[in-house]
Design an enzyme around this catalytic site. Structure first.
Site, PDB file in Angstrom:
ATOM      1  N   CYS A 347       0.821  -1.408  -0.103  1.00 47.73           N
ATOM      2  CA  CYS A 347      -0.065   0.044  -0.089  1.00 47.73           C
ATOM      3  C   CYS A 347       0.831   1.308  -0.077  1.00 47.73           C
ATOM      4  O   CYS A 347       0.945   2.138   1.169  1.00 47.73           O
ATOM      5  CB  CYS A 347      -1.072   0.051   1.164  1.00 47.73           C
ATOM      6  SG  CYS A 347      -2.121  -1.315   1.026  1.00 47.73           S
ATOM      7  N   GLU A 348       1.569   1.507  -1.042  1.00 49.48           N
ATOM      8  CA  GLU A 348       2.335   2.809  -1.404  1.00 49.48           C
ATOM      9  C   GLU A 348       2.578   2.873  -2.743  1.00 49.48           C
ATOM     10  O   GLU A 348       2.673   1.776  -3.625  1.00 49.48           O
ATOM     11  CB  GLU A 348       3.889   2.459  -0.790  1.00 49.48           C
ATOM     12  CG  GLU A 348       3.973   2.150   0.707  1.00 49.48           C
ATOM     13  CD  GLU A 348       4.893   3.459   1.497  1.00 49.48           C
ATOM     14  OE1 GLU A 348       5.178   4.359   0.401  1.00 49.48           O
ATOM     15  OE2 GLU A 348       5.093   3.147   2.582  1.00 49.48           O
TER      16      GLU A 348
END
Ligand code: LLP
Length: 420
Positions: A347-348
Site C-alpha cells: 500500500c504505497e
C-alpha cells in the site's frame, strides 16, 4: 565470460536449468530469490585473476548479501570479509572466514563490537577521534591492527545516497586532523598498531579512473605517515565497482580494469592491496522472481501487478534504481507488447519494481524476474505490510537446485510477541 541467466526459445535459464522447471519441481508459490553458485565463483575468480602477482586481500562486503551459504562459499574460495556490525563479524566467524583477513568498517562501531574484533585479530578502520579512543580501549583486550579511514573528497559521480568519500560525508577523517591521530596512536604502542590507510568512494562506480585519483592521494598519505616512523603495509581502496544493470549492451569496466588503475602504485610502494567488493561479487548472480497476479490499466498507465514488492526488493523505490525485468516463459503468440509499470501489492505508490517497461502482456500466474538481485536486495528486505521475507534457492555448481534459505512465516513473526 559466461552469463548465469539466458533465454532460449522464450524460456529463461539459470545456468542449464529452466527457471519455470525449478518453480514446479520445488513447489514454489511465493516470490523468491534464485542464485547461481557458478556465477559467485566466476565473479570471485575475476578479482583473483585481476590481482594476480599483487600482494592482496579480497574482502567480500557482507552487507551486500549475508546468506549463510553464500558466505560459506566465499570463505571456501579464500575470500576475506568486510564487516560493518558485530553481528556480521559473528556470522563471518561462523562461516569460517579467516578473521585476520577481515576488515571492520563503520562510523559508529560499539565498544563491545570492537572488543570482539580485537579478540579475533580483525583489521579495524579508524573513523573518528572517539572511534580511535574506543579502539585503544579494545586494544587492551588484544593489540589492534588498525587502518586510518581517510575521507579523500573524491566525487564518485553516483547517487548521493551511495556516495561516501566526499568532504561532507559522515565517514572517515579529514586531512587537517591527521596530526592528532598519529600522535595519539604513537602514545599507545601496546594497544594499536597502524598498518594501513583506507578509503571508500561510493558504490555503483562505473568510471574506474577515480580509483587511481584516490590511490594517488592515498599514497601521499602513506608517504607522510611512513616518514613519521609508522610501518604501513596496507592500501585499502574500498569497494564500489558498478555492474551492468541496464542489459543494453554497454561495456563496463571489469575488476581487471579497476585493479590496473592502481597496480603500479601498489607495487612501487611495496604495499598489500585490500579491496572491498560487494555488488560486483554478488549482484549478477541472482534474480528475484515474482508471479503475475493480474494486469490493469488506469488513465494512461498499464500495470503488471506481481506478488513481489518493495518489501522484498527496495532499490527501485529507494534509489530510483533500474533493474532489468523479463518474463521467464514465452508469452502467448497474440500477446500485445505494451509499456507497463511492474508493481507489487504493497500500500504505497512507491511500491514498484520497474517503471515504463516494454513487455509482452503477461498472463496471470506466469512469472517474471528482476535481474541483478544478488546485492542489496534480500539484504535490505523488510516485512512491511506483514509480508514475510521470501525463500532463497540456488543452482549449484553440480547443476542441482537447493533451497538456501527458508521463507519466513507468520509464526516466526508471532514469536516476537510471546512471553512478554
Ligand atoms: N566498503 C565500504 C566501506 C562500503 O561502505 C561499501 C558499501 C562497500 C565496501 C561495498 O561497496 P560495493 O562494492 O557493494 O559497491 N544499498 C545501496 C548500496 C550501499 C553501499 C554501501 N557501502 C544499493 O543498493 O545500491
Amino acid at each position: 565470460a559466461a552469463a548465469a541467466y539466458s533465454t532460449k526459445d522464450g524460456f529463461m535459464y539459470c545456468e542449464n536449468e529452466r527457471i519455470q522447471d525449478i518453480i514446479v519441481k520445488e513447489n514454489i508459490d511465493w516470490c523468491f530469490y534464485l542464485y547461481s553458485q557458478s556465477q559467485l565463483t566466476r565473479n570471485y575468480q575475476a578479482y583473483q585473476q585481476a590481482l594476480e602477482g599483487l600482494p592482496s586481500i579480497i574482502g567480500y562486503a557482507i552487507k551486500a548479501n549475508n546468506n549463510y551459504k553464500i558466505l560459506e562459499h566465499f570463505a571456501n574460495l579464500g575470500s576475506g570479509a568486510v564487516l560493518v556490525s558485530g553481528n556480521e563479524l559473528k556470522m563471518a566467524l561462523k562461516a569460517k572466514f579467516d578473521p585476520t583477513r577481515c576488515v571492520f568498517n563503520g562510523n559508529g562501531k560499539l565498544q563491545e563490537e570492537l572488543n570482539l574484533a580485537a579478540e579475533h585479530g580483525v583489521l579495524v578502520n579508524i573513523d573518528s577521534e572517539f572511534d580511535l579512543d574506543h579502539i585503544i580501549e579494545a586494544g587492551r583486550v588484544r593489540k589492534v591492527r588498525a587502518m586510518l579511514r581517510i575521507n579523500p573528497d573524491v566525487d564518485p559521480q553516483v547517487h548521493p545516497y551511495v556516495a561516501t568519500g566526499n568532504k561532507n560525508s559522515k565517514f572517515g577523517i579529514r586531512n587537517e586532523k591527521l596530526r592528532n591521530f598519529l600522535d595519539k596512536i604513537k602514545s599507545h604502542p601496546n594497544e594499536v598498531e597502524l598498518v594501513g590507510v583506507h578509503c571508500h568512494l561510493g558504490s555503483t562506480i562505473t568510471k574506474v579512473n577515480i580509483f587511481n585519483d584516490a590511490a594517488l592521494l592515498m599514497v601521499e598519505y602513506i608517504d607522510a605517515i611512513r616518514k613519521e616512523g609508522f610501518n604501513l603495509q596496507f592500501l585499502n581502496i574500498g569497494g564500489g565497482l558498478g555492474i551492468d544493470y541496464y542489459h543494453a549492451g554497454a561495456v563496463l569496466p571489469t575488476p581487471t580494469d579497476l585493479i590496473n588503475t592502481v597496480r603500479d602504485l601498489v607495487k612501487e610502494n611495496g604495499l598489500t592491496l585490500i579491496i572491498e567488493p560487494g555488488r560486483s561479487l554478488v549482484a549478477n548472480t541472482s534474480v528475484f522472481a515474482s508471479q503475475v497476479v493480474g494486469v490493469k490499466t488506469n488513465g494512461n498507465k498499464n500495470f503488471v501487478v506481481v506478488n513481489g514488492s518493495m518489501s522484498e526488493l527496495i532499490r527501485p523505490s529507494l534509489y530510483g534504481a533500474y533493474q532489468h525485468i523479463e518474463l521467464i516463459t514465452p508469452p502467448p503468440a497474440d500477446a500485445k507488447v505494451e509499456v507497463f509499470d511492474v508493481v507489487g501489492p504493497v500500500c504505497e505508490s512507491a511500491d514498484f519494481l520497474g517503471k515504463d517497461r516494454e513487455l509482452p502482456t503477461p498472463v496471470e500466474g506466469s512469472w517474471l524476474v528482476v535481474h541483478d538481485a544478488g546485492a542489496y536486495c534480500m539484504a535490505m528486505a523488510s516485512t512491511y505490510n506483514l509480508r514475510m521475507r521470501p525463500a532463497e534457492y540456488w543452482v549449484k555448481e553440480d547443476g542441482s537446485t537447493a533451497k538456501i534459505r527458508h521463507a519466513e512465516t507468520l509464526d516466526d513473526h508471532y514469536r516476537y510477541f510471546e512471553n512478554l
